[in-house]
Design a protein around this motif. Structure first.
Motif, short mmCIF file in Angstrom:
data_model
loop_
_atom_site.label_atom_id
_atom_site.label_comp_id
_atom_site.label_asym_id
_atom_site.label_seq_id
_atom_site.Cartn_x
_atom_site.Cartn_y
_atom_site.Cartn_z
N ILE A 275 0.85 -1.19 0.00
CA ILE A 275 0.00 0.00 0.00
C ILE A 275 0.89 1.24 0.00
O ILE A 275 1.72 1.42 0.89
N VAL A 276 0.69 2.11 -1.00
CA VAL A 276 1.52 3.31 -1.10
C VAL A 276 0.72 4.59 -0.88
O VAL A 276 1.30 5.67 -0.72
N LYS A 277 -0.63 4.50 -0.89
CA LYS A 277 -1.49 5.66 -0.62
C LYS A 277 -2.79 5.18 0.01
O LYS A 277 -3.30 4.10 -0.33
N THR A 278 -3.35 5.98 0.90
CA THR A 278 -4.68 5.71 1.45
C THR A 278 -5.47 7.01 1.47
O THR A 278 -4.90 8.10 1.60
N ALA A 279 -6.81 6.90 1.36
CA ALA A 279 -7.65 8.11 1.36
C ALA A 279 -9.11 7.70 1.41
O ALA A 279 -9.46 6.53 1.25
N SER A 280 -9.98 8.68 1.63
CA SER A 280 -11.42 8.59 1.35
C SER A 280 -11.75 9.76 0.45
O SER A 280 -11.22 10.88 0.65
N VAL A 281 -12.55 9.55 -0.60
CA VAL A 281 -12.75 10.59 -1.61
C VAL A 281 -14.23 10.78 -1.89
O VAL A 281 -15.06 9.91 -1.63
N LYS A 282 -14.54 11.96 -2.42
CA LYS A 282 -15.90 12.28 -2.86
C LYS A 282 -15.96 12.23 -4.38
O LYS A 282 -14.93 12.21 -5.06
N GLU A 283 -17.20 12.22 -4.92
CA GLU A 283 -17.38 12.24 -6.36
C GLU A 283 -16.66 13.43 -6.97
O GLU A 283 -16.78 14.56 -6.48
N ASN A 284 -15.87 13.18 -8.02
CA ASN A 284 -15.03 14.16 -8.71
C ASN A 284 -13.87 14.65 -7.83
O ASN A 284 -13.19 15.61 -8.19
N GLY A 285 -13.67 13.99 -6.69
CA GLY A 285 -12.52 14.30 -5.86
C GLY A 285 -11.25 13.73 -6.45
O GLY A 285 -11.27 12.91 -7.38
N THR A 286 -10.10 14.16 -5.93
CA THR A 286 -8.81 13.73 -6.46
C THR A 286 -7.91 13.22 -5.35
O THR A 286 -8.11 13.52 -4.17
N LEU A 287 -6.91 12.45 -5.75
CA LEU A 287 -5.87 11.96 -4.85
C LEU A 287 -4.52 12.25 -5.50
O LEU A 287 -4.27 11.82 -6.63
N ASN A 288 -3.68 13.00 -4.81
CA ASN A 288 -2.38 13.39 -5.36
C ASN A 288 -1.42 12.21 -5.31
O ASN A 288 -1.19 11.62 -4.25
N VAL A 289 -0.86 11.86 -6.48
CA VAL A 289 0.10 10.75 -6.57
C VAL A 289 1.40 11.22 -7.23
O VAL A 289 2.12 10.43 -7.84
N SER A 290 1.69 12.49 -7.11
CA SER A 290 2.88 13.05 -7.77
C SER A 290 4.17 12.43 -7.25
O SER A 290 5.19 12.42 -7.94
N ASP A 291 4.13 11.91 -6.02
CA ASP A 291 5.35 11.34 -5.44
C ASP A 291 5.56 9.87 -5.81
O ASP A 291 6.57 9.28 -5.45
N ILE A 298 -2.74 -0.57 -8.53
CA ILE A 298 -4.12 -0.99 -8.32
C ILE A 298 -4.74 -0.08 -7.28
O ILE A 298 -4.18 0.11 -6.20
N VAL A 299 -5.90 0.50 -7.60
CA VAL A 299 -6.63 1.37 -6.67
C VAL A 299 -7.86 0.61 -6.20
O VAL A 299 -8.67 0.15 -7.01
N THR A 300 -8.01 0.46 -4.88
CA THR A 300 -9.16 -0.22 -4.32
C THR A 300 -9.95 0.74 -3.43
O THR A 300 -9.43 1.77 -3.00
N GLY A 301 -11.19 0.40 -3.16
CA GLY A 301 -12.02 1.22 -2.29
C GLY A 301 -13.37 0.58 -2.06
O GLY A 301 -13.64 -0.54 -2.54
N THR A 302 -14.22 1.27 -1.29
CA THR A 302 -15.57 0.80 -1.01
C THR A 302 -16.57 1.81 -1.56
O THR A 302 -16.53 2.99 -1.18
N VAL A 303 -17.44 1.38 -2.46
CA VAL A 303 -18.45 2.22 -3.08
C VAL A 303 -19.82 1.61 -2.79
O VAL A 303 -20.08 0.46 -3.16
N ASN A 304 -20.68 2.39 -2.10
CA ASN A 304 -22.01 1.90 -1.74
C ASN A 304 -21.93 0.55 -1.02
O ASN A 304 -22.66 -0.40 -1.33
N ASN A 305 -20.96 0.48 -0.09
CA ASN A 305 -20.74 -0.72 0.73
C ASN A 305 -20.26 -1.92 -0.07
O ASN A 305 -20.28 -3.05 0.42
N GLU A 306 -19.81 -1.67 -1.30
CA GLU A 306 -19.31 -2.76 -2.14
C GLU A 306 -17.83 -2.53 -2.45
O GLU A 306 -17.45 -1.45 -2.91
N PRO A 307 -16.97 -3.51 -2.18
CA PRO A 307 -15.55 -3.36 -2.49
C PRO A 307 -15.31 -3.40 -4.00
O PRO A 307 -15.80 -4.29 -4.69
N VAL A 308 -14.55 -2.43 -4.52
CA VAL A 308 -14.23 -2.38 -5.94
C VAL A 308 -12.76 -2.04 -6.09
O VAL A 308 -12.10 -1.59 -5.14
#
Length: 315
Positions: A275-291, A298-308
């Motif tokens: 794991i190199v980054k962690t976050a919680s995001v909103k619709e149209n939100g961004t995550l900085n990965v410049s480093d 691979i980006v994983t997360g939970t959307v509407n209580n479903e893992p994707v």
């Protein structure tokens, strides 16, 4: 509608990636020429590379290059990510004959025998008055020649336990190939500066002596040599459709990942499953990965209580 991988599929893929097969082992417990002990000379003066019973010793000014084949050649399959690595203990006693500019002395070959093909995942050494540094290049192609990525200087006479990993991603077009180097407890080094196309096989490991008696690969000892290959991974078959888009820009040309939906517990994994980054995001939100280095994640997360999850390429 984009295809999204489930976290279960990603977890399975990461676990599958760690299934390894040892394809070469040499602890140099014999004495005499390597060519009398399973190695083949493919360049220079045959018989110069010898073992003293614990290590093979490169000698400043010598020219022999030799390779040893895998028990079974490793095929880099189309459409998936393949990985191989080699580990060894390296020691350089002094600056004698060691170039200050750097040269490579250990690497993977395409095949084995008298014509072993291109050299990939090249391990470099260079010296200073006080110590030696080890570096890595994914392959040697490019103009000018690709610059190695070097670690922190090591005092002469101090052993370095190294692992060089070669990753070929045939799931993207064009395919990419990357080498990493782990030296003792130093941070992981990554290099993808060589522009050569990865071969379809890896068949062995080679040792190279180069340069002159005053400026070359110097006097290097190599012991405990092991090579491993890993099952092809991240060609995940557990796929399902979901409404909307989890990651909107799967090809990240700038410094941010943009999300098409609210997502909790977002994690970014590298190709080692770390794991190199962690976050919680909103619709149209961004995550900085410049480093983060260029490559696949691979980006994983939970959307509407479903893992994707979704694969991205950072340029």
């Amino acid at each position: 509608m984009k295809k999204i991988f489930t976290v279960l599929g990603i977890a399975s893929a990461i676990s599958f990636m760690n299934a390894q097969t040892t394809v070469l082992t040499d602890n140099f417990s014999y004495t005499g020429a390597l060519t009398a002990n399973g190695w083949t000379s493919h360049s220079g003066t045959a018989g110069q590379l010898t073992s003293n019973g614990t290590a093979v010793n490169l000698v400043a000014g010598n020219s022999e290059d030799a390779n040893k084949g895998f028990t079974t050649p490793f095929t880099l399959s189309p459409g998936v990510i393949s990985k191989a690595d080699y580990s060894a203990t390296i020691n350089i006693a002094s600056a004698t004959g060691l170039t200050t500019a750097g040269d490579y002395f250990l690497m993977f070959t395409v095949t084995s025998g008298t014509s072993p093909g291109n050299f990939n995942a090249r391990l470099y050494a260079k010296g200073s008055p006080t110590g030696y540094s080890l570096g890595v290049v994914n392959n040697g192609a490019g103009t000018p020649a690709p610059a190695p990525t070097y670690g922190t200087e090591i005092p002469y006479g101090t052993p370095a336990n190294i692992t060089v990993t070669y990753i070929v991603d045939n799931s993207v077009t064009p395919a990419t190939n990357t080498a990493t180097l782990k030296i003792n407890s130093q941070p992981l080094l990554t290099n993808a500066l060589g522009t050569g196309t990865a071969s379809t096989t890896i068949g062995g490991v080679a040792i190279r002596q180069a340069g002159s008696a005053t400026s070359g690969t110097g006097n290097i000892s190599i012991s405990n040599l092991v090579a491993r290959v890993f099952n092809s991974t991240l060609a995940v078959s557990d796929v399902k459709n979901v409404k909307g888009s989890f990651v909107k820009n799967t090809f990240v040309k700038n410094s941010e990942i943009t999300f098409g939906t609210n997502a909790k517990d977002v994690k970014v994994y590298n190709m080692f499953g770390q794991i190199v980054k962690t976050a919680s995001v909103k619709e149209n939100g961004t995550l900085n990965v410049s480093d983060l280095a260029k490559g696949n994640y691979i980006v994983t997360g939970t959307v509407n209580n479903e893992p994707v999850s979704q694969k991205i390429l950072k340029d």
